[in-house]
Design an enzyme around this catalytic site. Sequence first.
Site, PDB file in Angstrom:
ATOM      1  N   HIS A  79      28.105  -8.168  46.495  1.00 48.62           N
ATOM      2  CA  HIS A  79      28.440  -8.673  48.108  1.00 48.62           C
ATOM      3  C   HIS A  79      28.535  -7.801  48.367  1.00 48.62           C
ATOM      4  O   HIS A  79      28.668  -8.036  50.037  1.00 48.62           O
ATOM      5  CB  HIS A  79      30.063  -9.243  47.535  1.00 48.62           C
ATOM      6  CG  HIS A  79      30.561 -10.108  46.746  1.00 48.62           C
ATOM      7  ND1 HIS A  79      30.174 -10.973  46.015  1.00 48.62           N
ATOM      8  CD2 HIS A  79      31.625  -9.020  45.605  1.00 48.62           C
ATOM      9  CE1 HIS A  79      31.174 -11.530  44.966  1.00 48.62           C
ATOM     10  NE2 HIS A  79      31.375 -10.596  44.694  1.00 48.62           N
ATOM     11  N   ALA A  81      31.559  -6.332  42.083  1.00 49.04           N
ATOM     12  CA  ALA A  81      31.815  -6.084  43.379  1.00 49.04           C
ATOM     13  C   ALA A  81      30.344  -5.961  43.996  1.00 49.04           C
ATOM     14  O   ALA A  81      30.232  -6.393  45.434  1.00 49.04           O
ATOM     15  CB  ALA A  81      33.143  -4.668  44.024  1.00 49.04           C
ATOM     16  N   ARG A  86      33.543 -12.787  49.015  1.00 47.56           N
ATOM     17  CA  ARG A  86      33.023 -13.024  47.946  1.00 47.56           C
ATOM     18  C   ARG A  86      31.684 -14.455  47.923  1.00 47.56           C
ATOM     19  O   ARG A  86      31.198 -14.421  46.447  1.00 47.56           O
ATOM     20  CB  ARG A  86      34.244 -13.336  46.359  1.00 47.56           C
ATOM     21  CG  ARG A  86      34.777 -11.957  45.897  1.00 47.56           C
ATOM     22  CD  ARG A  86      34.999 -12.833  44.761  1.00 47.56           C
ATOM     23  NE  ARG A  86      36.622 -12.152  44.934  1.00 47.56           N
ATOM     24  CZ  ARG A  86      36.689 -10.809  44.140  1.00 47.56           C
ATOM     25  NH1 ARG A  86      35.741  -9.994  43.878  1.00 47.56           N
ATOM     26  NH2 ARG A  86      38.245 -10.003  44.258  1.00 47.56           N
ATOM     27  N   TYR A 110      39.240 -12.985  34.355  1.00 46.22           N
ATOM     28  CA  TYR A 110      38.406 -12.630  33.480  1.00 46.22           C
ATOM     29  C   TYR A 110      38.889 -12.793  31.773  1.00 46.22           C
ATOM     30  O   TYR A 110      37.959 -12.662  31.085  1.00 46.22           O
ATOM     31  CB  TYR A 110      38.086 -11.166  33.978  1.00 46.22           C
ATOM     32  CG  TYR A 110      37.728 -11.272  35.491  1.00 46.22           C
ATOM     33  CD1 TYR A 110      36.673 -11.476  35.442  1.00 46.22           C
ATOM     34  CD2 TYR A 110      38.446  -9.923  36.509  1.00 46.22           C
ATOM     35  CE1 TYR A 110      36.003 -11.419  37.114  1.00 46.22           C
ATOM     36  CE2 TYR A 110      38.156  -9.658  37.621  1.00 46.22           C
ATOM     37  CZ  TYR A 110      37.196 -10.371  37.459  1.00 46.22           C
ATOM     38  OH  TYR A 110      36.322 -10.504  39.103  1.00 46.22           O
ATOM     39  N   PRO A 156      30.272  -2.681  38.304  1.00 46.90           N
ATOM     40  CA  PRO A 156      31.981  -1.589  38.138  1.00 46.90           C
ATOM     41  C   PRO A 156      32.833  -2.617  37.560  1.00 46.90           C
ATOM     42  O   PRO A 156      32.601  -3.649  37.933  1.00 46.90           O
ATOM     43  CB  PRO A 156      31.764  -1.306  40.104  1.00 46.90           C
ATOM     44  CG  PRO A 156      31.403  -1.744  40.657  1.00 46.90           C
ATOM     45  CD  PRO A 156      29.464  -2.741  40.033  1.00 46.90           C
ATOM     46  N   ASN A 157      33.861  -2.312  36.611  1.00 47.78           N
ATOM     47  CA  ASN A 157      34.493  -2.621  36.288  1.00 47.78           C
ATOM     48  C   ASN A 157      34.986  -3.795  35.953  1.00 47.78           C
ATOM     49  O   ASN A 157      35.175  -3.973  34.782  1.00 47.78           O
ATOM     50  CB  ASN A 157      35.512  -2.951  38.004  1.00 47.78           C
ATOM     51  CG  ASN A 157      36.398  -1.916  38.813  1.00 47.78           C
ATOM     52  OD1 ASN A 157      36.180  -0.870  37.843  1.00 47.78           O
ATOM     53  ND2 ASN A 157      35.713  -2.092  39.837  1.00 47.78           N
ATOM     54  N   GLU A 209      21.529 -14.610  37.453  1.00 45.26           N
ATOM     55  CA  GLU A 209      22.717 -13.581  37.857  1.00 45.26           C
ATOM     56  C   GLU A 209      23.788 -14.988  37.326  1.00 45.26           C
ATOM     57  O   GLU A 209      23.964 -15.595  38.002  1.00 45.26           O
ATOM     58  CB  GLU A 209      22.898 -14.032  39.715  1.00 45.26           C
ATOM     59  CG  GLU A 209      24.323 -13.677  40.491  1.00 45.26           C
ATOM     60  CD  GLU A 209      24.336 -13.803  41.378  1.00 45.26           C
ATOM     61  OE1 GLU A 209      23.356 -14.737  42.075  1.00 45.26           O
ATOM     62  OE2 GLU A 209      25.241 -13.624  42.620  1.00 45.26           O
ATOM     63  N   ARG A 228      41.325  -5.491  33.094  1.00 45.87           N
ATOM     64  CA  ARG A 228      40.984  -6.522  34.473  1.00 45.87           C
ATOM     65  C   ARG A 228      41.878  -7.679  34.195  1.00 45.87           C
ATOM     66  O   ARG A 228      41.056  -8.291  33.647  1.00 45.87           O
ATOM     67  CB  ARG A 228      40.094  -6.118  35.225  1.00 45.87           C
ATOM     68  CG  ARG A 228      38.918  -6.735  34.793  1.00 45.87           C
ATOM     69  CD  ARG A 228      37.371  -6.538  35.731  1.00 45.87           C
ATOM     70  NE  ARG A 228      37.496  -6.616  36.823  1.00 45.87           N
ATOM     71  CZ  ARG A 228      36.780  -6.713  37.912  1.00 45.87           C
ATOM     72  NH1 ARG A 228      35.288  -7.026  36.747  1.00 45.87           N
ATOM     73  NH2 ARG A 228      36.962  -7.291  38.786  1.00 45.87           N
ATOM     74  N   ARG A 262      36.997 -18.376  44.836  1.00 49.98           N
ATOM     75  CA  ARG A 262      37.713 -17.029  45.568  1.00 49.98           C
ATOM     76  C   ARG A 262      37.756 -16.924  46.610  1.00 49.98           C
ATOM     77  O   ARG A 262      36.996 -17.325  47.614  1.00 49.98           O
ATOM     78  CB  ARG A 262      36.919 -16.187  44.130  1.00 49.98           C
ATOM     79  CG  ARG A 262      37.295 -16.732  42.855  1.00 49.98           C
ATOM     80  CD  ARG A 262      36.858 -15.695  41.834  1.00 49.98           C
ATOM     81  NE  ARG A 262      37.993 -14.253  42.432  1.00 49.98           N
ATOM     82  CZ  ARG A 262      37.574 -12.740  41.820  1.00 49.98           C
ATOM     83  NH1 ARG A 262      36.876 -12.452  40.619  1.00 49.98           N
ATOM     84  NH2 ARG A 262      38.645 -11.724  41.642  1.00 49.98           N
ATOM     85  N   HIS A 322      28.022 -14.443  37.126  1.00 49.71           N
ATOM     86  CA  HIS A 322      29.488 -14.159  37.106  1.00 49.71           C
ATOM     87  C   HIS A 322      30.317 -14.713  36.109  1.00 49.71           C
ATOM     88  O   HIS A 322      30.113 -15.928  36.410  1.00 49.71           O
ATOM     89  CB  HIS A 322      30.008 -14.076  38.721  1.00 49.71           C
ATOM     90  CG  HIS A 322      29.064 -13.635  40.088  1.00 49.71           C
ATOM     91  ND1 HIS A 322      29.127 -12.616  39.525  1.00 49.71           N
ATOM     92  CD2 HIS A 322      27.898 -14.204  40.389  1.00 49.71           C
ATOM     93  CE1 HIS A 322      28.359 -12.444  40.827  1.00 49.71           C
ATOM     94  NE2 HIS A 322      27.338 -13.241  40.796  1.00 49.71           N
ATOM     95  N   ASN A 328      25.079  -8.996  36.501  1.00 47.74           N
ATOM     96  CA  ASN A 328      26.261  -9.278  36.648  1.00 47.74           C
ATOM     97  C   ASN A 328      26.618  -8.213  37.905  1.00 47.74           C
ATOM     98  O   ASN A 328      26.861  -6.231  37.025  1.00 47.74           O
ATOM     99  CB  ASN A 328      27.476  -9.665  35.983  1.00 47.74           C
ATOM    100  CG  ASN A 328      28.778  -9.535  36.364  1.00 47.74           C
ATOM    101  OD1 ASN A 328      28.703 -10.132  37.678  1.00 47.74           O
ATOM    102  ND2 ASN A 328      29.550 -10.340  35.833  1.00 47.74           N
ATOM    103  N   ASP A 342      17.130  -5.060  46.992  1.00 45.07           N
ATOM    104  CA  ASP A 342      15.690  -4.867  47.253  1.00 45.07           C
ATOM    105  C   ASP A 342      14.820  -4.283  45.286  1.00 45.07           C
ATOM    106  O   ASP A 342      13.734  -4.399  45.572  1.00 45.07           O
ATOM    107  CB  ASP A 342      15.989  -3.752  47.702  1.00 45.07           C
ATOM    108  CG  ASP A 342      15.557  -4.312  49.697  1.00 45.07           C
ATOM    109  OD1 ASP A 342      16.007  -5.146  49.358  1.00 45.07           O
ATOM    110  OD2 ASP A 342      16.315  -2.713  50.053  1.00 45.07           O
ATOM    111  N   SER A 367      33.995 -15.305  37.053  1.00 43.30           N
ATOM    112  CA  SER A 367      35.067 -15.658  37.230  1.00 43.30           C
ATOM    113  C   SER A 367      33.789 -17.522  38.391  1.00 43.30           C
ATOM    114  O   SER A 367      33.016 -16.654  38.584  1.00 43.30           O
ATOM    115  CB  SER A 367      35.283 -15.746  38.321  1.00 43.30           C
ATOM    116  OG  SER A 367      34.534 -14.127  39.384  1.00 43.30           O
TER     117      SER A 367
END
Length: 152
Positions: free
Chosen positions: A81, A78, A112, A24, A11-12, A99, A19, A108, A101, A75, A88, A103
Amino acid sequence: MKKKILVLNGPNLNMLGIREPEIYGRKTYRDLVDRIEEHAKARGAFVTVCQSNSEAVLVTKIQRAYGIYDGIILNPAAYTHTSVALLDALKAVGIPAVEVHISDVSEREDFRQVSYVRLAAVRTIMGRGFDGYLDAMDVLLDEVLADNGGRK
Ligand code: DQA
């Protein structure tokens, strides 16, 4: 055979460039997709890049990757977290996943610091900006999926 990599963004991340640019950066989601596709081409890999704001869609995309993709770059944004469902799903399909990210989440907020998907990831790359996705692809191609047992 070309290795097939699925890149999933949560998301986002479609709002990149707009944003929180101080976190970012000012490059857009389209810029990110272009960089990933260029890198895959240079590396001789097949890549599909997706983004969804929906946890259900991301779970379904992981499930549908079964039997098709050799590796996943995720990625979860949100959902990193919060989402046991994404953890699963990765465990269910057993496809090696990195994985990523943009940032450095370790620097942070406290909330997070938890990552559920990390429990099923072969590696976590954070704080490298867009380059982190390219690094993740190299980890998959050169180490995890390499036919030479990971030797370079
Ligand atoms: C993020 C970090 C997450 O904490 C955040 O919710 C995001 C983006 C990153 O790429 O740095 O949306 O995954």
